[in-house]
Design a protein around this motif. Structure first.
Motif, PDB file in Angstrom:
ATOM      1  N   ALA A   1       5.973   4.353   5.295  1.00 52.78           N
ATOM      2  CA  ALA A   1       6.825   4.712   4.307  1.00 52.78           C
ATOM      3  C   ALA A   1       8.237   5.274   5.028  1.00 52.78           C
ATOM      4  CB  ALA A   1       6.489   5.662   3.124  1.00 52.78           C
ATOM      5  N   ALA A   2       8.144   5.736   6.271  1.00 50.13           N
ATOM      6  CA  ALA A   2       9.246   6.095   6.859  1.00 50.13           C
ATOM      7  C   ALA A   2      10.292   5.054   7.077  1.00 50.13           C
ATOM      8  CB  ALA A   2       8.779   6.688   8.399  1.00 50.13           C
ATOM      9  N   GLN A   3       9.731   3.827   6.985  1.00 49.31           N
ATOM     10  CA  GLN A   3      10.710   2.660   7.348  1.00 49.31           C
ATOM     11  C   GLN A   3      11.694   2.471   5.998  1.00 49.31           C
ATOM     12  OE1 GLN A   3       8.873  -1.337   7.519  1.00 49.31           O
ATOM     13  NE2 GLN A   3       6.997  -0.165   7.090  1.00 49.31           N
ATOM     14  N   LEU A   4      11.323   3.098   4.871  1.00 49.16           N
ATOM     15  CA  LEU A   4      12.191   2.776   3.592  1.00 49.16           C
ATOM     16  C   LEU A   4      13.396   3.635   3.818  1.00 49.16           C
ATOM     17  CD1 LEU A   4       9.097   3.459   1.203  1.00 49.16           C
ATOM     18  CD2 LEU A   4      10.267   1.219   1.508  1.00 49.16           C
ATOM     19  N   ARG A   5      13.283   4.708   4.358  1.00 51.97           N
ATOM     20  CA  ARG A   5      14.608   5.515   4.200  1.00 51.97           C
ATOM     21  C   ARG A   5      14.422   6.222   5.924  1.00 51.97           C
ATOM     22  NH1 ARG A   5      18.037   6.901   0.189  1.00 51.97           N
ATOM     23  NH2 ARG A   5      19.218   7.656   1.973  1.00 51.97           N
TER      24      ARG A   5
ATOM     25  N   HIS B   1       0.800  -1.093   0.036  1.00 58.38           N
ATOM     26  CA  HIS B   1       0.060  -0.063  -0.023  1.00 58.38           C
ATOM     27  C   HIS B   1       0.806   1.252  -0.031  1.00 58.38           C
ATOM     28  CE1 HIS B   1      -2.829  -2.902   1.041  1.00 58.38           C
ATOM     29  NE2 HIS B   1      -3.743  -2.144   0.658  1.00 58.38           N
ATOM     30  N   CYS B   2       1.743   1.354  -0.945  1.00 55.71           N
ATOM     31  CA  CYS B   2       2.779   2.457  -0.895  1.00 55.71           C
ATOM     32  C   CYS B   2       2.874   3.212  -2.187  1.00 55.71           C
ATOM     33  CB  CYS B   2       4.318   1.831  -0.523  1.00 55.71           C
ATOM     34  SG  CYS B   2       5.454   3.105  -0.375  1.00 55.71           S
ATOM     35  N   ILE B   3       2.832   4.454  -2.208  1.00 52.69           N
ATOM     36  CA  ILE B   3       3.013   5.246  -3.051  1.00 52.69           C
ATOM     37  C   ILE B   3       4.185   6.169  -3.095  1.00 52.69           C
ATOM     38  CG2 ILE B   3       1.946   7.548  -4.477  1.00 52.69           C
ATOM     39  CD1 ILE B   3      -0.799   6.815  -3.048  1.00 52.69           C
TER      40      ILE B   3
END
Length: 130
Positions: free
Chosen positions: A119-123, A94-96
């Motif tokens: 999405a903070a966990q991506l970077r 569920h990410c944009i």
């Protein structure tokens, strides 16, 4: 030549956000939240945007993120593209994501990406937490 502060160059600005569900409303709200954060943290003028590419995970198909972005003031003339994000093992659902290319006098290092919600966990090193 790396370019210095004050010298206008095309730069890339990244951001990502997750949505709670695959619905037109949830996706449009997330796109606006993400672009609001990127615009406010980087003083973006839509007339200086070269293009923007949105990618979405395979589980989001209720609306194109570009359709939501196009409704924003000044974004109706920005070239926009939607693509599907590569599916990876243990990838975030569920990410944009967005990659904005813009003309700016700021150095690449001075630009502030926004990684919101899960999405903070991506970077985590670059996450913008409001």
């Amino acid at each position: 030549m790396a370019g210095t502060e004050g010298e206008w160059r095309v730069r890339g600005l990244r951001g990502a956000i997750t949505v709670s569900q695959n619905s037109v409303e949830a996706i449009a709200e997330a796109v606006n939240e993400l672009l609001d954060a990127l615009e406010s943290q980087n003083t973006i003028d839509p007339s200086e945007i070269v293009s923007a590419t949105f990618s979405v995970t395979h589980d989001l198909d209720a609306i194109f993120p570009a359709a939501a972005a196009r409704r924003r003031p000044g974004w109706d003339q920005v070239p926009l593209l939607d693509v599907q994000q590569m599916q990876a093992v243990d990838g975030l659902d569920h990410c944009i994501r967005v990659m904005i290319h813009l003309n700016t006098p700021l150095s690449q290092k001075a630009l502030r990406p926004a990684y919101l919600r899960r999405a903070a966990q991506l970077r985590p090193d670059l996450a913008f937490l409001s």
